[in-house]
Design an enzyme around this catalytic site. Sequence first.
Site, PDB file in Angstrom:
ATOM      1  N   GLN A  99       0.849  -1.194   0.000  1.00  0.00           N
ATOM      2  CA  GLN A  99       0.000   0.000   0.000  1.00  0.00           C
ATOM      3  C   GLN A  99       0.884   1.243   0.000  1.00  0.00           C
ATOM      4  OE1 GLN A  99      -2.349   1.548   3.469  1.00  0.00           O
ATOM      5  NE2 GLN A  99      -4.097   0.864   2.251  1.00  0.00           N
ATOM      6  N   TYR A 170      -6.195  10.631   4.230  1.00  0.00           N
ATOM      7  CA  TYR A 170      -4.844  10.922   3.787  1.00  0.00           C
ATOM      8  C   TYR A 170      -4.867  11.748   2.489  1.00  0.00           C
ATOM      9  CZ  TYR A 170      -3.806   7.676   7.498  1.00  0.00           C
ATOM     10  OH  TYR A 170      -3.755   7.067   8.718  1.00  0.00           O
ATOM     11  N   ARG A 221      -7.933   2.246  -2.806  1.00  0.00           N
ATOM     12  CA  ARG A 221      -8.751   2.197  -1.595  1.00  0.00           C
ATOM     13  C   ARG A 221      -9.422   3.551  -1.375  1.00  0.00           C
ATOM     14  NH1 ARG A 221      -7.784   0.837   4.804  1.00  0.00           N
ATOM     15  NH2 ARG A 221      -9.168  -0.962   4.830  1.00  0.00           N
TER      16      ARG A 221
END
Length: 360
Positions: A99, A170, A221
Amino acid sequence: MNLNQPLVLRSGVTLKNRLIMAPMTVVLSFHDGIVTQEEIQHYGMRSKGLGAVITGTANVTDNGKGWPGELTIATDDAIARLTELSAAIHAGGAKAILQIFHAGRMTSEKTIGEQPVSASSVAAEVPGSEIPRELSENEIEALIEAFGQATRRAIAAGFDGVEIHGANMYLLHQFFSPHSNRRTDHWGGSLEKRMNFPLAVIDRVAQEVAKTSRPFAIGYRLSPVEATVPGIRFEDTLAFVEQLKTKPLDYLHISLKHFTRRANSQAYQEKSELAYIHEAVAGVMPVIGVGGVRTKEDVEALLENADAAAIAQQLLVDPEFPLKVTGEITDDPVSKPFGEAIKDLPMPHPMFKYLEKRYK
């Protein structure tokens, strides 16, 4: 859906079943983000019985570091130990997916040694948040390139794919959110322009993947909604999903506290967020669901509205959980309530301390 059925991704990467280790922060890396032996052991012992392991976040630049003990893929120096990490996951029989992310405003000057950056100079509505500096056009372009270079390193390190982290507040999430993105240029303003940065990152990652001769997956994601006002509404996410469907993604990973959660829009209350998104994706790519998976019955219920089930905290307390779910181990998958199971652990790393505090 049979959880033991293989999942063939668009890239050609094939997962042996529909069980995936969800990305979780374990704060086990060295201060500079290099992989530790403890980290290799952590992932290695949890890779059995799974189709894939998705690592916790790896920052693509030094100022994208969210917290101490976080993985980095910001320099070529990280490749050697990341290669050992991917090999440990492969040894357990799972595909290895790294990730990649940038924390944006969800970090601190103490962590990165400078003022955090974001789409706009707006602090997060989280206690202790700092006011970030707005990124310049040139800095945005450099960050897009950093995601491309991170992908190059992941390929060199033997991973089978990268998951672009566009969720959980984020940086990519910050560009999509009307709370954190108040820009009026190409990178913000309208809903469509707020999509431009994450879509550009996907395009740059895809360019790098096109250079390799072996199958290599790209996942994305996202968090479907946001509690702030202004904030991401479920209608925004459905519009974004339509754009994501046009990109060369291997899967879409929906970040949820629980896979049955309902949306923040009154127009979407008949089904879960996961069910609506799975319906909207319409088979263009697999959808991974996550959140609250504790038993085989949870896995089966989740797979009614997704193509794969990601397992998070249950894997921390029971590394053999996938083997029990798939029938390779015939014990009851959950012998104790989750909170009690945590108390029996030796607490080998800080994530367990967090879980013990939460579930005591």
